[in-house]
Design a protein around this motif. Sequence first.
Motif, PDB file in Angstrom:
ATOM      1  N   UNK A 163       0.825  -1.202   0.000  1.00 33.41           N
ATOM      2  CA  UNK A 163       0.000   0.000   0.000  1.00 33.41           C
ATOM      3  C   UNK A 163       0.863   1.258   0.000  1.00 33.41           C
ATOM      4  N   UNK A 164       2.154   1.081   0.296  1.00 32.89           N
ATOM      5  CA  UNK A 164       3.039   2.245   0.280  1.00 32.89           C
ATOM      6  C   UNK A 164       3.160   2.835  -1.127  1.00 32.89           C
ATOM      7  N   UNK A 165       2.984   1.971  -2.134  1.00 29.70           N
ATOM      8  CA  UNK A 165       3.110   2.457  -3.506  1.00 29.70           C
ATOM      9  C   UNK A 165       1.923   3.303  -3.939  1.00 29.70           C
ATOM     10  N   UNK A 220       3.279 -14.706   3.983  1.00 29.13           N
ATOM     11  CA  UNK A 220       4.362 -14.428   3.044  1.00 29.13           C
ATOM     12  C   UNK A 220       5.207 -13.269   3.563  1.00 29.13           C
ATOM     13  N   UNK A 221       6.459 -13.308   3.172  1.00 24.82           N
ATOM     14  CA  UNK A 221       7.414 -12.324   3.670  1.00 24.82           C
ATOM     15  C   UNK A 221       7.287 -11.022   2.887  1.00 24.82           C
ATOM     16  N   UNK A 222       7.700  -9.938   3.536  1.00 23.75           N
ATOM     17  CA  UNK A 222       7.567  -8.609   2.947  1.00 23.75           C
ATOM     18  C   UNK A 222       8.890  -8.052   2.442  1.00 23.75           C
ATOM     19  N   UNK A 223       9.882  -8.946   2.299  1.00 20.82           N
ATOM     20  CA  UNK A 223      11.210  -8.443   1.918  1.00 20.82           C
ATOM     21  C   UNK A 223      11.207  -7.653   0.614  1.00 20.82           C
ATOM     22  N   UNK A 224      10.375  -7.991  -0.406  1.00 19.40           N
ATOM     23  CA  UNK A 224      10.408  -7.200  -1.644  1.00 19.40           C
ATOM     24  C   UNK A 224       9.864  -5.786  -1.478  1.00 19.40           C
ATOM     25  N   UNK A 225       9.165  -5.516  -0.374  1.00 18.94           N
ATOM     26  CA  UNK A 225       8.584  -4.190  -0.181  1.00 18.94           C
ATOM     27  C   UNK A 225       9.696  -3.202   0.141  1.00 18.94           C
ATOM     28  N   UNK A 226       9.646  -2.018  -0.415  1.00 16.28           N
ATOM     29  CA  UNK A 226      10.700  -1.025  -0.150  1.00 16.28           C
ATOM     30  C   UNK A 226      10.893  -0.766   1.339  1.00 16.28           C
ATOM     31  N   UNK A 227      12.119  -0.854   1.798  1.00 13.35           N
ATOM     32  CA  UNK A 227      12.462  -0.575   3.187  1.00 13.35           C
ATOM     33  C   UNK A 227      12.252  -1.725   4.127  1.00 13.35           C
ATOM     34  N   UNK A 228      11.650  -2.832   3.668  1.00 10.51           N
ATOM     35  CA  UNK A 228      11.329  -3.936   4.576  1.00 10.51           C
ATOM     36  C   UNK A 228      12.564  -4.591   5.185  1.00 10.51           C
ATOM     37  N   UNK A 229      13.609  -4.915   4.396  1.00 13.39           N
ATOM     38  CA  UNK A 229      14.781  -5.573   5.009  1.00 13.39           C
ATOM     39  C   UNK A 229      15.414  -4.767   6.121  1.00 13.39           C
ATOM     40  N   UNK A 230      15.346  -3.431   6.033  1.00 11.88           N
ATOM     41  CA  UNK A 230      15.970  -2.597   7.066  1.00 11.88           C
ATOM     42  C   UNK A 230      15.089  -2.457   8.293  1.00 11.88           C
ATOM     43  N   UNK A 231      13.767  -2.628   8.119  1.00  9.81           N
ATOM     44  CA  UNK A 231      12.825  -2.393   9.217  1.00  9.81           C
ATOM     45  C   UNK A 231      12.484  -3.673   9.960  1.00  9.81           C
ATOM     46  N   UNK A 232      12.282  -4.783   9.185  1.00  9.74           N
ATOM     47  CA  UNK A 232      11.798  -6.024   9.789  1.00  9.74           C
ATOM     48  C   UNK A 232      12.924  -6.856  10.358  1.00  9.74           C
ATOM     49  N   UNK A 286       8.025   7.124   0.371  1.00  8.99           N
ATOM     50  CA  UNK A 286       8.018   5.779   0.947  1.00  8.99           C
ATOM     51  C   UNK A 286       7.767   4.705  -0.106  1.00  8.99           C
ATOM     52  N   UNK A 287       7.578   5.129  -1.366  1.00 10.15           N
ATOM     53  CA  UNK A 287       7.301   4.145  -2.397  1.00 10.15           C
ATOM     54  C   UNK A 287       8.573   3.619  -3.026  1.00 10.15           C
ATOM     55  N   UNK A 288       8.440   3.069  -4.249  1.00  4.30           N
ATOM     56  CA  UNK A 288       9.589   2.513  -4.939  1.00  4.30           C
ATOM     57  C   UNK A 288      10.603   3.601  -5.308  1.00  4.30           C
ATOM     58  N   UNK A 289      10.110   4.849  -5.537  1.00  4.33           N
ATOM     59  CA  UNK A 289      11.027   5.945  -5.912  1.00  4.33           C
ATOM     60  C   UNK A 289      11.840   6.393  -4.706  1.00  4.33           C
ATOM     61  N   UNK A 290      11.184   6.452  -3.541  1.00  2.00           N
ATOM     62  CA  UNK A 290      11.883   6.848  -2.329  1.00  2.00           C
ATOM     63  C   UNK A 290      12.202   8.338  -2.301  1.00  2.00           C
TER      64      UNK A 290
END
Length: 543
Positions: free
Chosen positions: A204-206, A272-284, A214-218
């Motif tokens: 939904x961030x997109x 399912x994991x959220x790793x493909x979502x922007x910022x997820x690896x750094x937050x989760x 917060x989207x793919x562009x950042x």
Amino acid sequence: MCEDFASVEILPIEEITINKAEIEIEEGFDVNELMAQIYLDLDNFISPHLQFFTLKELLEQGKTPEAIFDGVPLEHGFIDDEKLDSFIKKNQLHTSDIIRIILDIPGIKTVIIITISSDKSSESEEWALALDPNLTPQLKDIDGLTSNITFYKGQIPCNPNLAKAKTNLESLQQKNTQTPSTTQRKDIPIPVGQYRELSDYESIQNDFPATYGIGEIGLPASASPKRKAQAKQLQAYLMFFDQLLANYFAQLDHAKDLFSFQTKNKKTYFYQELYPIPGAPEILNLEQNLPEDKNDIDKIRINRFLDHLMAQFCEKFTDYSLLLYESILDEKLIDDKISFLQNYPQISAGRGKAFNYTDSSQVWDTENVSGLKQRICSLLGIPYHRKTLALCNESDETEGFHIVEHILLRPRSSNDPDSDENFSEFKSNTDSNTDSNTIDPYSFQISFVFPDWLPRFQEENFKQLIYNIIIAEIPAHITPYCHWLDKPNMIKFENAYQLWLNTKMDKNSTNNLIEFLVNGSISTLPFNVLGYMTIGTDFEVIC
């Protein structure tokens, strides 16, 4: 089950002929073609031939799929139930029916006169010909009929040419007797749907405007640390909702697995994991630990799903699941329910079928058992193979029993094992002409033979459960008898039973189980396998 053929008798032929016929035809029709068509239609009426149809043909005739697929699947196509009515054996042939059949043929104007007769009677009949009930009628070949039928065009007689008429008849017969190909389409194809990747989730961030960063562009590289921290904080807040929505999609994608019994998947919750979502690896936190009691929750839910699927067929395990298993969390209960559903087409459609004693290649250590045994074993959660039970010890989890159909043990002629049986000594004592009080020990009766040394089979509650299932599952017209044998007697019984099966399936043998039971070593048993033992009552020996 409890049914058998005494003999198969092919009835001799009663030849039907047309002694005299005068038929007026219309102009423009070939007399040889009409002669062939008349013979074909009369032959099909007097001795009908079974016709197979393709699925396409029946659908084009307006038949509904429910009517087409009602019955067992056939190899060569489908049979129209209405056509089977013509196979009812006739006791008379009416000339009115023959005249109607001839008049229905295009090109026939009128039937002036017609008489029929049988080779069993010298008299010609103008109205009705009585048929011998012990014979099967068949129309005389076209060679003998052509000379008896005279065609007219107006007042001018025109006799058919026998050779040309036979050629036309062969062409019509070949066209009408073509068997549908075994590769024909025998089922209505399942409509092809559009596969949707239900588990594909887009954050939904997109959907937020790009100014939020917060989207793919950042955010641009020139953004301040505070601005970047604010964006991360909003992403972390939205990540809770992303995880919920992503899990919903994963659960929806696996709904087909939750309502499937083709695999023994013990998992009911999906994420399912959220790793493909922007910022997820750094937050989760990448490590996710499931609750310790998650496995028990899955078992409870799997049992509920399986109970729902069985309820679709008015079946249930719940009445005795707690007696057979330690709890509903027992994995064996789940496996037994899955096996029951996987085998349901066989144990449901074949519940009244007996084992195939004509297959000499499947005698022992085989699944060639009756449908009733398959069903009872499935409900009890035990294997239904025909095997040696005497080798099972108390620590062996393999359980089982044997079913003996009394009708297969009936006496046969000493000359031919397949000859007709004589049941005269077992006439009903309601017959006013006999004072016999003997009991028929063969008709519609079965014996269940159980091992009594296995742990569960020694429990009175389990025995009562077996009795309840037997009474509930056998057809109402069949009487059951239960026998519990210890290991030495089971060895003797199985030796006799296996020998009888081998001789029963061997058409060249004249031995049978009754003779062996009476004269063989198994006669030392404290009670005979054919002894009557009504459930819950005392034992009564009958041979």
